[in-house]
Motif scaffolding. Structure first.
Motif, PDB file in Angstrom:
ATOM      1  N   HIS A  14      65.476  44.142  -5.050  1.00  0.00           N
ATOM      2  CA  HIS A  14      65.157  44.529  -3.670  1.00  0.00           C
ATOM      3  C   HIS A  14      64.351  45.829  -3.640  1.00  0.00           C
ATOM      4  N   LYS A  99      63.314  35.976   2.376  1.00  0.00           N
ATOM      5  CA  LYS A  99      63.977  37.060   3.099  1.00  0.00           C
ATOM      6  C   LYS A  99      63.949  36.764   4.585  1.00  0.00           C
ATOM      7  N   TYR A 101      64.913  38.379   8.158  1.00  0.00           N
ATOM      8  CA  TYR A 101      65.274  39.614   8.860  1.00  0.00           C
ATOM      9  C   TYR A 101      65.965  39.263  10.170  1.00  0.00           C
ATOM     10  N   HIS A 133      68.838  40.085   5.870  1.00  0.00           N
ATOM     11  CA  HIS A 133      69.111  41.430   6.369  1.00  0.00           C
ATOM     12  C   HIS A 133      69.927  41.184   7.633  1.00  0.00           C
TER      13      HIS A 133
HETATM   14 ZN    ZN Z   1      66.787  44.912   4.733  1.00  0.00          ZN
END
Ligand code: ZN
Ligand code: DOR
Ligand code: ZN
Length: 360
Positions: A14, A99, A101, A133
């Motif tokens: 990350h 990923k 968000y 996230h």
């Molecule tokens: Zn993040």
């Protein structure tokens, strides 16, 4: 003479190396130099660039930019967005994870539409990691989406590989513990700043102590440490997110802190203090990231550290372009003395040699 310890090349799953589009903060050269100086020989870069990595063109141009300019090996994550779902089958093989968000942060990739989220969770290939996230309550939503849309055929829970980025709250650890106990395929990472800083440091640090998710309470931090020890937390990552000093000092400071060069010294300090075993350090920064993200083997690659040297972390000695760290002035025990990548000396404790990194 203190004894030298040899570690495998560490893996950071990350990082935000900011190229293309924000090279005033960092670029592939400075970011991978920082990685090497910090003992990381493999890093995975996030998609939230100004022109986000959400289509095949952006991904291939990012890869081309990195080619021949990286000091450690680098791989990439793809970004989830309404328009990027159509590319999942095409790009999945070329990246290590997706990923998603689910809270507002740096970049333009917030996903708030439930229908689009359902599409993302049901479409990403099951053999690849889906990273979220997802702070606090949002994590409940991510887990429930993974359960509902984890498997197109049977809706059986746990078939999707859910990875929770930067856990910071006691509540998140509880949710992940429960999901693991149910047999879900779920993993998580903690960022080093959440292990070594807390909300009471924000006053002293100002915007240098501001990131997403934010620094939390002593109680949360204690739960994170327990989870590091008991195996609930699988990975320690840097979440290296540099911004320039001006960007941090402005009216609306940007969220994020660099971490590639401070993570290993801080973890070695925890080993020296008897809070962490060296075996567990290697699991958290090498074995588990390698297994969870199915990363390739790096032959003849290792890091030598002197675990007994005491010194003060100094922002002036960093390779990251941003030139600051929230850990400036902190006393640590343990220093990277040498890094070897595929038999090549790439760091001698002072100088970086290369670039010898590959795009993976
Ligand atoms: Zn993040
Ligand atoms: O503090 C953060 N900074 N959190 C994020 O999620 C993104 C990162 C960045 O890219 O600056
Ligand atoms: Zn991040």
């Amino acid at each position: 003479m203190s004894k030298i310890i040899t570690l495998p090349g560490l893996i950071d799953t990350h990082v935000h190396l900011r190229e293309p589009g924000a090279t005033q903060k960092e670029d592939f050269q400075t970011g991978t130099k920082a990685a090497i100086a910090g003992g990381f020989t493999q890093v995975l870069d996030m998609p939230n660039n100004p022109i986000a990595t959400i289509n095949p063109e952006a991904l291939s141009s990012k890869k081309k930019l990195a080619e021949g300019r990286v000091y450690c090996d680098i791989g990439f994550h793809f970004g989830a967005s309404e328009s990027s779902v159509q590319y999942f089958p095409q790009v999945a093989e070329q990246v290590f994870g997706l990923k998603v968000y689910m809270n507002q942060t740096t970049g333009d990739l917030l996903m708030s539409d439930d229908q689009v989220l359902e599409k993302v969770f049901s479409s990403w290939p099951k053999e690849k990691v889906l990273m979220v996230h997802a702070e606090g309550e949002t994590l409940e939503k991510a887990i429930s989406l993974a359960k509902r849309f984890g498997n197109k055929q049977s809706l059986r829970s746990g078939d999707l590989k859910l990875h929770v980025c930067h856990v910071s709250l006691k509540r998140e650890i509880e949710l992940i513990k429960a999901a693991k106990a149910e047999g879900m395929k779920i993993s998580c990472e903690v960022a080093c700043h959440h292990l070594f800083l807390k909300d009471t440091d924000v006053e002293r640090l100002g915007s240098y102590g501001m990131m997403k998710p934010p620094l939390e309470s002593k109680e949360d931090q204690e739960v994170l440490w327990q989870a590091v020890i008991d195996g609930t937390i699988d990975i320690v990552a840097s979440d290296h997110a540099p911004h320039t000093r001006e960007e941090k000092m402005g009216e609306k400071p940007m969220f994020g802190v660099p971490g590639l060069e401070t993570t290993l010294p801080l973890l070695l300090t925890a080993v020296n203090d008897g809070r962490l075993s060296l075996d567990r350090l290697i699991e958290l920064t090498h074995t588990n990231p390698k297994r969870i993200f199915s990363l390739p083997e790096q032959e003849n690659t290792f890091v030598e550290v002197d675990p007994a040297i005491r010194y003060t972390l100094n922002a002036e000695r960093l390779f990251t372009k941003c030139g600051w760290t929230p850990f400036n002035g902190m006393e640590v025990t343990g220093r990277v003395k040498k890094v070897v990548l595929r038999e090549q000396l790439v760091y001698d404790g002072q100088n970086i040699f290369g670039p010898y990194g590959k795009v993976i």
